[in-house]
Design a protein around this motif. Structure first.
Motif, PDB file in Angstrom:
ATOM      1  N   ALA A   7       0.852  -1.194   0.000  1.00 47.18           N
ATOM      2  CA  ALA A   7       0.000   0.000   0.000  1.00 47.18           C
ATOM      3  C   ALA A   7       0.886   1.241   0.000  1.00 47.18           C
ATOM      4  O   ALA A   7       1.990   1.243   0.561  1.00 47.18           O
ATOM      5  CB  ALA A   7      -0.916   0.018   1.230  1.00 47.18           C
ATOM      6  N   ARG A  40      -2.101   2.961  -4.345  1.00 50.28           N
ATOM      7  CA  ARG A  40      -2.467   3.819  -3.214  1.00 50.28           C
ATOM      8  C   ARG A  40      -3.004   3.011  -2.042  1.00 50.28           C
ATOM      9  O   ARG A  40      -2.459   3.047  -0.939  1.00 50.28           O
ATOM     10  CB  ARG A  40      -3.512   4.847  -3.659  1.00 50.28           C
ATOM     11  CG  ARG A  40      -3.960   5.819  -2.565  1.00 50.28           C
ATOM     12  CD  ARG A  40      -5.123   6.668  -3.053  1.00 50.28           C
ATOM     13  NE  ARG A  40      -5.444   7.730  -2.109  1.00 50.28           N
ATOM     14  CZ  ARG A  40      -6.209   7.588  -1.044  1.00 50.28           C
ATOM     15  NH1 ARG A  40      -6.741   6.388  -0.764  1.00 50.28           N
ATOM     16  NH2 ARG A  40      -6.446   8.611  -0.245  1.00 50.28           N
ATOM     17  N   ASP A  41      -4.087   2.300  -2.279  1.00 48.52           N
ATOM     18  CA  ASP A  41      -4.713   1.488  -1.237  1.00 48.52           C
ATOM     19  C   ASP A  41      -4.100   0.089  -1.245  1.00 48.52           C
ATOM     20  O   ASP A  41      -3.457  -0.320  -2.208  1.00 48.52           O
ATOM     21  CB  ASP A  41      -6.224   1.414  -1.470  1.00 48.52           C
ATOM     22  CG  ASP A  41      -6.860   2.797  -1.524  1.00 48.52           C
ATOM     23  OD1 ASP A  41      -6.479   3.655  -0.704  1.00 48.52           O
ATOM     24  OD2 ASP A  41      -7.715   3.015  -2.406  1.00 48.52           O
ATOM     25  N   GLU A  42      -4.328  -0.641  -0.169  1.00 47.31           N
ATOM     26  CA  GLU A  42      -3.711  -1.960  -0.064  1.00 47.31           C
ATOM     27  C   GLU A  42      -4.163  -2.869  -1.201  1.00 47.31           C
ATOM     28  O   GLU A  42      -5.353  -3.007  -1.477  1.00 47.31           O
ATOM     29  CB  GLU A  42      -4.045  -2.602   1.281  1.00 47.31           C
ATOM     30  CG  GLU A  42      -3.357  -3.954   1.478  1.00 47.31           C
ATOM     31  CD  GLU A  42      -3.627  -4.574   2.830  1.00 47.31           C
ATOM     32  OE1 GLU A  42      -3.630  -5.822   2.916  1.00 47.31           O
ATOM     33  OE2 GLU A  42      -3.839  -3.808   3.813  1.00 47.31           O
TER      34      GLU A  42
END
Length: 418
Positions: free
Chosen positions: A8, A14-16
């Motif tokens: 992440a 960006r996000d996991e």
């Protein structure tokens, strides 16, 4: 053997996001290998994953993130300066992410069948967290729990790690404890560090191609390796009969010429700089490819189809799938634009749906990574055709002739301005 990788706030991720070699529950996976764990249970694992997607969708960043985790494990103690900021590349399209941690975690199985989970979080100035878990009997054992926000940063549950006080005292705020332990050949942690040294080897389309060519040439001096390399050159139907290897005085690297068929029995040896780009690309791949198969390593190839005919790329897939050719459980993660790798010429499936991963950018410009199984393809569905029709996502959102129309519009606008 690698089971899962999570990341992440790195590059466009960006996000996991998670990349998993583990066969989903209930999935009929013809290519899967059964791995026996130390607790007597088994787990089905793919030997190969392919990441597909449009240009700039983030598929190469999945491989780069794997490499960045490896580089951190290698270099945090020996190369990151004690007062220098931690080298990381956060998600750039959201300024708030600069204040968020970068997260990496890997699940893998060592030769003794024990599954391990190792991960860490980084800020610009320090290692914010680090953890290590083992599953020798199927239940989690915590070995390391590091949290920089606590008064007592390092916690060793169960006190399983030797030299705990020394490691806690001598690990810098901006270095991984695993890297610090390996520097002194720690009796328990060095084997975890070694896994990162022996795996996640990367091959990019043009980066270091001369070095890979030189390595393959060096391998030709070993009779067994030479036999396999020559066979792979012949099976690629490049018109090559064999190789001529001559030692050069004062150099460990031999002089190599490929012998091309001329319709007779002798063949013609062609100077290396006269060989085609495609032939040299295939040759450069063979040395690292065979080494990974021999050692059971995890190999990362960005743009497998770059400079290679789809037939060559498909043969690489088959090498990793074949348990006789790949007896040590080597694994491959590759990226590609070529949807023909999803199917065989006869209409069958070269890859199981669980081996196919797709990348797309969301409205924020962040990459999302997901397996084809999430789209629930039909059992007999033509994966190549469905992919090209956009049924699974992961393709450019272009209509026919759109680029040409945009060029005409730009030209018309420029004429109006003048």
């Amino acid at each position: 053997m690698l089971l899962r990788f999570r990341v992440a706030n790195a590059l466009s991720l960006r996000d996991e996001q998670e990349l998993s070699f583990v066969v989903p529950q209930g999935e009929d996976a013809s290519a899967a290998r059964t791995v026996k764990l130390s607790d007597g249970k088994t787990i089905d694992v793919y030997p190969l994953l392919g990441v597909f997607g449009a240009n700039a969708s983030g598929k190469s960043n999945v491989l780069k993130a794997l490499k960045k985790m490896r580089e951190a494990v290698w270099n945090s103690y020996t190369r990151w300066g004690p007062h220098a900021p931690i080298p990381r590349e956060c998600f750039l399209l959201d300024s708030a992410m600069a204040d968020e941690n970068t997260f990496y975690e890997a699940d893998f199985v060592l030769e003794d069948g024990v599954r391990w989970t190792y991960g860490f979080e980084l800020s610009d100035t320090r290692v914010e967290a680090e953890w290590l878990h083992a599953y020798p009997k199927g239940r989690r054992q915590e070995w390391l729990d590091r949290d920089a926000s606590r008064d007592r940063e390092f916690h060793f549950p169960g006190e399983r790690i030797q030299d705990r006080a020394l490691l806690a005292r001598t690990t810098r705020h901006n270095a991984l404890l695993l890297s610090r332990a390996a520097a002194d050949n720690h009796p328990q942690l060095s084997r975890i560090h070694r896994w990162f040294f022996d795996n996640l080897w990367d091959i990019e389309p043009e980066a270091e191609r001369p070095q890979r060519e030189a390595y393959t040439m060096l391998r030709l001096q070993d009779p067994e390796a030479r036999s396999r390399i020559e066979e792979l050159l012949r099976v690629a139907d490049l018109g090559i009969m064999g190789t001529r290897v001559e030692k050069r005085p004062g150099s460990e690297h031999p002089s190599v010429r490929l012998v091309h068929t001329d319709g007779g029995g002798e063949g013609v040896a062609i100077d290396w700089d006269k060989e085609s780009f495609g032939t040299r690309s295939w040759f450069a791949l063979l040395g690292p490819l065979l080494l990974a198969l021999d050692q059971g390593a995890v190999l990362l190839i960005d743009e497998l189809d770059s400079s290679l005919h789809p037939r060559f790329a498909a043969e690489v897939v088959r090498l990793f799938h074949d348990p006789l050719v790949n007896p040590h459980g080597a694994q491959l993660v590759f990226t590609s634009h070529d949807p023909s790798l999803l199917s065989t010429p006869s209409g069958g499936r070269l890859l199981d749906p669980g081996q196919i991963w797709l990348t797309e950018k969301d409205v924020r410009g962040a990459s999302e990574l997901y397996p084809l199984t999430a789209a629930e393809p039909g059992e007999g569905e033509d994966l190549t055709r469905a992919y090209l029709e956009g049924a699974f996502g992961g393709i450019p959102t272009l209509t026919a002739g759109q680029i040409g129309r945009r060029l005409l519009m730009a030209r018309a606008t420029e004429v109006e301005r003048t």
